[in-house]
Motif scaffolding. Structure first.
Motif, PDB file in Angstrom:
ATOM      1  N   ALA A  37       0.837  -1.208   0.000  1.00 40.32           N
ATOM      2  CA  ALA A  37       0.000   0.000   0.000  1.00 40.32           C
ATOM      3  C   ALA A  37       0.868   1.253   0.000  1.00 40.32           C
ATOM      4  CB  ALA A  37      -0.929  -0.008   1.217  1.00 40.32           C
ATOM      5  N   GLU A  38       1.935   1.245   0.782  1.00 40.21           N
ATOM      6  CA  GLU A  38       2.829   2.409   0.820  1.00 40.21           C
ATOM      7  C   GLU A  38       3.558   2.588  -0.507  1.00 40.21           C
ATOM      8  OE1 GLU A  38       2.754   4.744   3.098  1.00 40.21           O
ATOM      9  OE2 GLU A  38       1.311   3.539   4.220  1.00 40.21           O
ATOM     10  N   LYS A  39       3.971   1.480  -1.137  1.00 40.29           N
ATOM     11  CA  LYS A  39       4.616   1.578  -2.452  1.00 40.29           C
ATOM     12  C   LYS A  39       3.671   2.215  -3.465  1.00 40.29           C
ATOM     13  CE  LYS A  39       8.192  -1.929  -2.338  1.00 40.29           C
ATOM     14  NZ  LYS A  39       8.762  -3.133  -2.932  1.00 40.29           N
ATOM     15  N   GLU A  40       2.408   1.852  -3.396  1.00 37.95           N
ATOM     16  CA  GLU A  40       1.416   2.446  -4.297  1.00 37.95           C
ATOM     17  C   GLU A  40       1.282   3.942  -4.042  1.00 37.95           C
ATOM     18  OE1 GLU A  40      -1.226   3.181  -7.224  1.00 37.95           O
ATOM     19  OE2 GLU A  40       0.003   1.382  -6.969  1.00 37.95           O
ATOM     20  N   LEU A  41       1.247   4.346  -2.785  1.00 42.03           N
ATOM     21  CA  LEU A  41       1.119   5.768  -2.451  1.00 42.03           C
ATOM     22  C   LEU A  41       2.357   6.564  -2.877  1.00 42.03           C
ATOM     23  CD1 LEU A  41      -0.562   5.455   1.061  1.00 42.03           C
ATOM     24  CD2 LEU A  41      -1.638   6.232  -1.072  1.00 42.03           C
ATOM     25  N   VAL A  42       3.537   6.005  -2.659  1.00 36.20           N
ATOM     26  CA  VAL A  42       4.765   6.670  -3.104  1.00 36.20           C
ATOM     27  C   VAL A  42       4.762   6.771  -4.634  1.00 36.20           C
ATOM     28  CG1 VAL A  42       7.285   6.472  -3.267  1.00 36.20           C
ATOM     29  CG2 VAL A  42       6.130   6.019  -1.090  1.00 36.20           C
ATOM     30  N   SER A  43       4.381   5.697  -5.292  1.00 40.69           N
ATOM     31  CA  SER A  43       4.320   5.693  -6.762  1.00 40.69           C
ATOM     32  C   SER A  43       3.345   6.745  -7.273  1.00 40.69           C
ATOM     33  CB  SER A  43       3.918   4.309  -7.280  1.00 40.69           C
ATOM     34  OG  SER A  43       4.907   3.365  -6.956  1.00 40.69           O
ATOM     35  N   GLN A  44       2.226   6.928  -6.597  1.00 40.07           N
ATOM     36  CA  GLN A  44       1.257   7.958  -6.989  1.00 40.07           C
ATOM     37  C   GLN A  44       1.861   9.359  -6.865  1.00 40.07           C
ATOM     38  OE1 GLN A  44      -2.328   7.347  -4.687  1.00 40.07           O
ATOM     39  NE2 GLN A  44      -2.708   5.357  -5.610  1.00 40.07           N
ATOM     40  N   THR A  45       2.634   9.585  -5.815  1.00 35.79           N
ATOM     41  CA  THR A  45       3.290  10.888  -5.644  1.00 35.79           C
ATOM     42  C   THR A  45       4.277  11.133  -6.772  1.00 35.79           C
ATOM     43  OG1 THR A  45       3.040  10.796  -3.241  1.00 35.79           O
ATOM     44  CG2 THR A  45       4.742  12.276  -4.094  1.00 35.79           C
ATOM     45  N   ILE A  46       5.067  10.131  -7.094  1.00 36.87           N
ATOM     46  CA  ILE A  46       6.040  10.273  -8.181  1.00 36.87           C
ATOM     47  C   ILE A  46       5.326  10.435  -9.518  1.00 36.87           C
ATOM     48  CG2 ILE A  46       7.891   9.089  -9.436  1.00 36.87           C
ATOM     49  CD1 ILE A  46       8.696   7.875  -6.670  1.00 36.87           C
ATOM     50  N   GLN A  47       4.229   9.714  -9.723  1.00 40.59           N
ATOM     51  CA  GLN A  47       3.469   9.847 -10.962  1.00 40.59           C
ATOM     52  C   GLN A  47       2.894  11.254 -11.101  1.00 40.59           C
ATOM     53  OE1 GLN A  47       3.353   7.479 -13.482  1.00 40.59           O
ATOM     54  NE2 GLN A  47       2.604   9.267 -14.577  1.00 40.59           N
ATOM     55  N   LEU A  48       2.457  11.845  -9.992  1.00 35.70           N
ATOM     56  CA  LEU A  48       1.971  13.228 -10.012  1.00 35.70           C
ATOM     57  C   LEU A  48       3.090  14.165 -10.469  1.00 35.70           C
ATOM     58  CD1 LEU A  48      -0.443  15.092  -9.320  1.00 35.70           C
ATOM     59  CD2 LEU A  48       0.499  15.244  -6.999  1.00 35.70           C
ATOM     60  N   TYR A  49       4.294  13.936  -9.963  1.00 32.77           N
ATOM     61  CA  TYR A  49       5.461  14.707 -10.404  1.00 32.77           C
ATOM     62  C   TYR A  49       5.686  14.513 -11.906  1.00 32.77           C
ATOM     63  CZ  TYR A  49      10.254  16.220 -11.042  1.00 32.77           C
ATOM     64  OH  TYR A  49      11.382  16.851 -11.511  1.00 32.77           O
ATOM     65  N   PHE A  50       5.705  13.237 -12.355  1.00 35.67           N
ATOM     66  CA  PHE A  50       5.894  12.951 -13.782  1.00 35.67           C
ATOM     67  C   PHE A  50       4.851  13.666 -14.638  1.00 35.67           C
ATOM     68  CE2 PHE A  50       7.824   8.420 -13.059  1.00 35.67           C
ATOM     69  CZ  PHE A  50       9.089   8.950 -12.910  1.00 35.67           C
ATOM     70  N   ASP A  51       3.578  13.567 -14.248  1.00 34.34           N
ATOM     71  CA  ASP A  51       2.500  14.176 -15.025  1.00 34.34           C
ATOM     72  C   ASP A  51       2.677  15.685 -15.122  1.00 34.34           C
ATOM     73  OD1 ASP A  51       1.400  11.647 -15.333  1.00 34.34           O
ATOM     74  OD2 ASP A  51      -0.171  11.945 -13.835  1.00 34.34           O
ATOM     75  N   GLY A  52       3.071  16.310 -14.020  1.00 31.16           N
ATOM     76  CA  GLY A  52       3.310  17.755 -14.043  1.00 31.16           C
ATOM     77  C   GLY A  52       4.514  18.114 -14.878  1.00 31.16           C
ATOM     78  N   TRP A  53       5.602  17.356 -14.729  1.00 31.54           N
ATOM     79  CA  TRP A  53       6.816  17.615 -15.498  1.00 31.54           C
ATOM     80  C   TRP A  53       6.530  17.489 -16.990  1.00 31.54           C
ATOM     81  CZ3 TRP A  53      10.145  15.813 -19.123  1.00 31.54           C
ATOM     82  CH2 TRP A  53      11.438  16.326 -19.136  1.00 31.54           C
ATOM     83  N   ALA A  54       5.770  16.473 -17.351  1.00 30.79           N
ATOM     84  CA  ALA A  54       5.502  16.171 -18.758  1.00 30.79           C
ATOM     85  C   ALA A  54       4.683  17.251 -19.455  1.00 30.79           C
ATOM     86  CB  ALA A  54       4.774  14.830 -18.872  1.00 30.79           C
ATOM     87  N   THR A  55       3.924  18.029 -18.690  1.00 29.41           N
ATOM     88  CA  THR A  55       3.049  19.049 -19.289  1.00 29.41           C
ATOM     89  C   THR A  55       3.347  20.462 -18.787  1.00 29.41           C
ATOM     90  OG1 THR A  55       1.384  18.726 -17.558  1.00 29.41           O
ATOM     91  CG2 THR A  55       1.161  17.390 -19.580  1.00 29.41           C
ATOM     92  N   GLY A  56       4.350  20.600 -17.936  1.00 27.53           N
ATOM     93  CA  GLY A  56       4.685  21.906 -17.386  1.00 27.53           C
ATOM     94  C   GLY A  56       3.683  22.394 -16.352  1.00 27.53           C
ATOM     95  N   ASP A  57       2.939  21.468 -15.773  1.00 27.36           N
ATOM     96  CA  ASP A  57       1.899  21.821 -14.796  1.00 27.36           C
ATOM     97  C   ASP A  57       2.524  21.953 -13.403  1.00 27.36           C
ATOM     98  OD1 ASP A  57      -0.235  21.859 -12.971  1.00 27.36           O
ATOM     99  OD2 ASP A  57      -1.465  20.539 -14.211  1.00 27.36           O
ATOM    100  N   THR A  58       2.775  23.193 -12.989  1.00 21.76           N
ATOM    101  CA  THR A  58       3.427  23.433 -11.702  1.00 21.76           C
ATOM    102  C   THR A  58       2.541  23.063 -10.521  1.00 21.76           C
ATOM    103  OG1 THR A  58       2.719  25.749 -11.724  1.00 21.76           O
ATOM    104  CG2 THR A  58       4.918  25.248 -12.587  1.00 21.76           C
ATOM    105  N   THR A  59       1.240  23.015 -10.715  1.00 25.69           N
ATOM    106  CA  THR A  59       0.349  22.595  -9.631  1.00 25.69           C
ATOM    107  C   THR A  59       0.618  21.139  -9.283  1.00 25.69           C
ATOM    108  OG1 THR A  59      -1.334  24.189 -10.288  1.00 25.69           O
ATOM    109  CG2 THR A  59      -2.052  22.369  -8.896  1.00 25.69           C
TER     110      THR A  59
END
Length: 143
Positions: free
Chosen positions: A28-50
């Protein structure tokens, strides 16, 4: 003798149960950490600073060494460099390694573009508000 056998069986069962719970918690913690990193990836990929900002703790710093210069950039400066854009269809983002101990984690990630491979090492901490990237070291390699 029978009581000792029963006690050993109970202890073994408790250990197995505790180990099973720990594995479930870790997954469960690995999934939550992965979600945080994925949020970073998604923002980086589109320039979304939010999105990038939500993944990074307010005290987060980015560090890298390039062109004989060490740079330590605070979160605000880092976020100011982003501009909104469409996601490149060929962009690849991936978590290469992930290690979690209690409420801390370390992740090796890659962002692969047409020209470069960015390798990032994130340190994360789980707070009452969830997991956050608290430190990032990065290197860019031209393909």
């Amino acid at each position: 003798m029978e009581m000792i056998k029963t006690a050993l069986i109970v202890v073994a069962a408790l250990l197995i149960h505790t180990a099973a719970i720990s594995q479930v918690d870790l997954a469960a913690e690995k999934e939550l950490v992965s979600q945080t990193i994925q949020l970073y990836f998604d923002g980086w990929a589109t320039g979304d600073t939010t999105k990038v900002g939500k993944a990074m703790h307010s005290t987060c710093h980015l560090k890298f060494f390039r062109e004989a210069k060490f740079t330590d950039m605070d979160r605000g400066t880092y976020l100011s460099r982003f501009k909104l854009h469409e996601r490149d269809k060929d962009l690849i983002t991936q978590i290469v390694l992930l290690d979690i101990t209690e409420n801390i984690a370390s992740a090796k990630t890659e962002i692969i573009t047409a020209k470069d491979i960015f390798t990032d090492y994130f340190n994360l901490i789980k707070t009452n508000e969830g997991w956050f990237i608290v430190d990032k070291v990065s290197v860019r390699k031209t393909k």
